[in-house]
Scaffold this motif. Structure first.
Motif, PDB file in Angstrom:
ATOM      1  N   ARG A 187       0.840  -1.209   0.000  1.00 10.99           N
ATOM      2  CA  ARG A 187       0.000   0.000   0.000  1.00 10.99           C
ATOM      3  C   ARG A 187       0.867   1.247   0.000  1.00 10.99           C
ATOM      4  O   ARG A 187       2.047   1.212   0.300  1.00 10.99           O
ATOM      5  N   ARG A 188       0.240   2.369  -0.319  1.00 12.16           N
ATOM      6  CA  ARG A 188       0.930   3.656  -0.356  1.00 12.16           C
ATOM      7  C   ARG A 188       0.326   4.602   0.665  1.00 12.16           C
ATOM      8  O   ARG A 188      -0.827   4.462   1.032  1.00 12.16           O
ATOM      9  N   VAL A 189       1.119   5.568   1.074  1.00 12.07           N
ATOM     10  CA  VAL A 189       0.633   6.614   1.970  1.00 12.07           C
ATOM     11  C   VAL A 189       0.805   7.944   1.251  1.00 12.07           C
ATOM     12  O   VAL A 189       1.812   8.184   0.579  1.00 12.07           O
ATOM     13  N   LEU A 190      -0.203   8.800   1.370  1.00 15.56           N
ATOM     14  CA  LEU A 190      -0.192  10.118   0.758  1.00 15.56           C
ATOM     15  C   LEU A 190      -0.456  11.132   1.862  1.00 15.56           C
ATOM     16  O   LEU A 190      -1.444  11.019   2.579  1.00 15.56           O
ATOM     17  N   VAL A 191       0.453  12.079   2.025  1.00 20.23           N
ATOM     18  CA  VAL A 191       0.326  13.082   3.078  1.00 20.23           C
ATOM     19  C   VAL A 191       0.312  14.457   2.424  1.00 20.23           C
ATOM     20  O   VAL A 191       1.237  14.821   1.710  1.00 20.23           O
ATOM     21  N   SER A 192      -0.731  15.216   2.689  1.00 16.62           N
ATOM     22  CA  SER A 192      -0.893  16.536   2.099  1.00 16.62           C
ATOM     23  C   SER A 192      -0.399  17.613   3.061  1.00 16.62           C
ATOM     24  O   SER A 192      -0.608  17.516   4.269  1.00 16.62           O
ATOM     25  N   ILE A 193       0.250  18.640   2.488  1.00 20.58           N
ATOM     26  CA  ILE A 193       0.827  19.702   3.318  1.00 20.58           C
ATOM     27  C   ILE A 193       1.015  20.953   2.463  1.00 20.58           C
ATOM     28  O   ILE A 193       1.071  20.863   1.241  1.00 20.58           O
ATOM     29  N   ASP A 194       1.109  22.109   3.096  1.00 17.70           N
ATOM     30  CA  ASP A 194       1.334  23.325   2.314  1.00 17.70           C
ATOM     31  C   ASP A 194       2.827  23.571   2.130  1.00 17.70           C
ATOM     32  O   ASP A 194       3.663  22.802   2.584  1.00 17.70           O
ATOM     33  N   ASP A 195       3.151  24.655   1.442  1.00 19.62           N
ATOM     34  CA  ASP A 195       4.547  24.890   1.069  1.00 19.62           C
ATOM     35  C   ASP A 195       5.449  25.287   2.228  1.00 19.62           C
ATOM     36  O   ASP A 195       6.659  25.281   2.093  1.00 19.62           O
ATOM     37  N   HIS A 196       4.894  25.584   3.393  1.00 23.05           N
ATOM     38  CA  HIS A 196       5.722  25.986   4.538  1.00 23.05           C
ATOM     39  C   HIS A 196       6.455  24.812   5.179  1.00 23.05           C
ATOM     40  O   HIS A 196       7.525  24.981   5.750  1.00 23.05           O
ATOM     41  N   GLU A 197       5.892  23.621   5.091  1.00 18.17           N
ATOM     42  CA  GLU A 197       6.469  22.465   5.776  1.00 18.17           C
ATOM     43  C   GLU A 197       6.782  21.294   4.857  1.00 18.17           C
ATOM     44  O   GLU A 197       7.113  20.213   5.327  1.00 18.17           O
ATOM     45  N   VAL A 198       6.680  21.486   3.537  1.00 16.64           N
ATOM     46  CA  VAL A 198       6.870  20.367   2.619  1.00 16.64           C
ATOM     47  C   VAL A 198       8.267  19.761   2.740  1.00 16.64           C
ATOM     48  O   VAL A 198       8.428  18.539   2.686  1.00 16.64           O
ATOM     49  N   ASN A 199       9.288  20.565   2.957  1.00 15.34           N
ATOM     50  CA  ASN A 199      10.648  20.028   3.089  1.00 15.34           C
ATOM     51  C   ASN A 199      10.826  19.232   4.375  1.00 15.34           C
ATOM     52  O   ASN A 199      11.487  18.185   4.382  1.00 15.34           O
ATOM     53  N   ASN A 200      10.246  19.721   5.461  1.00 19.26           N
ATOM     54  CA  ASN A 200      10.321  18.985   6.727  1.00 19.26           C
ATOM     55  C   ASN A 200       9.563  17.659   6.634  1.00 19.26           C
ATOM     56  O   ASN A 200      10.011  16.637   7.159  1.00 19.26           O
ATOM     57  N   LEU A 201       8.412  17.683   5.964  1.00 19.09           N
ATOM     58  CA  LEU A 201       7.652  16.449   5.787  1.00 19.09           C
ATOM     59  C   LEU A 201       8.476  15.421   5.024  1.00 19.09           C
ATOM     60  O   LEU A 201       8.538  14.255   5.400  1.00 19.09           O
ATOM     61  N   ARG A 202       9.124  15.845   3.952  1.00 27.98           N
ATOM     62  CA  ARG A 202       9.927  14.917   3.149  1.00 27.98           C
ATOM     63  C   ARG A 202      11.021  14.289   4.003  1.00 27.98           C
ATOM     64  O   ARG A 202      11.276  13.090   3.917  1.00 27.98           O
ATOM     65  N   ALA A 203      11.685  15.077   4.836  1.00 27.69           N
ATOM     66  CA  ALA A 203      12.752  14.549   5.687  1.00 27.69           C
ATOM     67  C   ALA A 203      12.206  13.501   6.660  1.00 27.69           C
ATOM     68  O   ALA A 203      12.812  12.437   6.839  1.00 27.69           O
ATOM     69  N   GLU A 249      -0.602  23.352  -3.014  1.00 27.69           N
ATOM     70  CA  GLU A 249      -0.524  22.352  -1.956  1.00 27.69           C
ATOM     71  C   GLU A 249       0.334  21.206  -2.494  1.00 27.69           C
ATOM     72  O   GLU A 249       0.469  21.027  -3.701  1.00 27.69           O
ATOM     73  N   TYR A 250       0.879  20.433  -1.600  1.00 29.60           N
ATOM     74  CA  TYR A 250       1.763  19.333  -1.965  1.00 29.60           C
ATOM     75  C   TYR A 250       1.296  18.065  -1.262  1.00 29.60           C
ATOM     76  O   TYR A 250       0.777  18.113  -0.161  1.00 29.60           O
ATOM     77  N   ALA A 251       1.518  16.946  -1.902  1.00 28.21           N
ATOM     78  CA  ALA A 251       1.251  15.655  -1.280  1.00 28.21           C
ATOM     79  C   ALA A 251       2.401  14.720  -1.635  1.00 28.21           C
ATOM     80  O   ALA A 251       2.645  14.455  -2.815  1.00 28.21           O
ATOM     81  N   ASP A 252       3.123  14.276  -0.635  1.00 24.43           N
ATOM     82  CA  ASP A 252       4.184  13.296  -0.848  1.00 24.43           C
ATOM     83  C   ASP A 252       3.557  11.907  -0.843  1.00 24.43           C
ATOM     84  O   ASP A 252       2.713  11.592   0.006  1.00 24.43           O
ATOM     85  N   VAL A 253       3.974  11.084  -1.788  1.00 28.42           N
ATOM     86  CA  VAL A 253       3.458   9.722  -1.901  1.00 28.42           C
ATOM     87  C   VAL A 253       4.622   8.761  -1.708  1.00 28.42           C
ATOM     88  O   VAL A 253       5.624   8.846  -2.414  1.00 28.42           O
ATOM     89  N   LEU A 254       4.485   7.880  -0.725  1.00 28.53           N
ATOM     90  CA  LEU A 254       5.502   6.868  -0.454  1.00 28.53           C
ATOM     91  C   LEU A 254       4.830   5.516  -0.367  1.00 28.53           C
ATOM     92  O   LEU A 254       3.656   5.412  -0.064  1.00 28.53           O
ATOM     93  N   ARG A 255       5.618   4.470  -0.608  1.00 26.47           N
ATOM     94  CA  ARG A 255       5.092   3.118  -0.482  1.00 26.47           C
ATOM     95  C   ARG A 255       5.552   2.529   0.839  1.00 26.47           C
ATOM     96  O   ARG A 255       6.531   2.974   1.435  1.00 26.47           O
ATOM     97  N   GLN A 256       4.856   1.520   1.265  1.00 28.40           N
ATOM     98  CA  GLN A 256       5.135   0.902   2.559  1.00 28.40           C
ATOM     99  C   GLN A 256       6.464   0.187   2.561  1.00 28.40           C
ATOM    100  O   GLN A 256       7.189   0.237   3.530  1.00 28.40           O
ATOM    101  N   ALA A 257       6.806  -0.489   1.462  1.00 34.31           N
ATOM    102  CA  ALA A 257       8.075  -1.221   1.399  1.00 34.31           C
ATOM    103  C   ALA A 257       8.582  -1.214  -0.027  1.00 34.31           C
ATOM    104  O   ALA A 257       7.802  -1.166  -0.974  1.00 34.31           O
ATOM    105  N   ASN A 258       9.873  -1.277  -0.191  1.00 32.98           N
ATOM    106  CA  ASN A 258      10.494  -1.246  -1.509  1.00 32.98           C
ATOM    107  C   ASN A 258       9.913  -2.349  -2.403  1.00 32.98           C
ATOM    108  O   ASN A 258       9.729  -3.464  -1.978  1.00 32.98           O
TER     109      ASN A 258
END
Length: 96
Positions: free
Chosen positions: A16-32, A65-74
């Motif tokens: 499965r994938r996870v999608l987290v939405s955030i504005d431009d103020h915290e998008v870099n912190n979210l990615r980290a 707005e931004y949404a980072d999409v990541l998967r649960q496992a490689n």
């Protein structure tokens, strides 16, 4: 946000994938944080969209707005293109 994302990773079924939405103020912190929890190799994409149409912006625009999409496992999941409808194309060409 870290504890919630860590819990989400543990509860998310494999594949499965996870999608987290955030504005431009915290998008870099979210990615980290997402890279630390899920691993950089599980990053799929960042979706960017215009949250409102305004033609009175002077200087840089902050209407995204931004949404980072990541998967649960490689190895689980891919990202494909989504076709736009004719209505979406028309709105983009004539935002009034």
């Amino acid at each position: 946000m870290y504890p919630r994302l860590f819990l989400a990773r543990n509860l998310l079924p494999r594949g499965r994938r996870v999608l987290v939405s955030i504005d431009d103020h915290e998008v870099n912190n979210l990615r980290a944080v997402m890279n630390e929890i899920f691993g950089e190799e599980n990053y799929l994409t960042t979706v960017v969209w215009q949250r409102r149409i305004r033609n009175d912006v002077q200087g840089f625009s902050n209407i995204h707005e931004y949404a980072d999409v990541l998967r649960q496992a490689n190895g689980c999941g891919t990202v494909g293109l989504v076709a736009r409808t004719q209505e979406q194309i028309d709105i983009y060409k004539n935002p009034d």
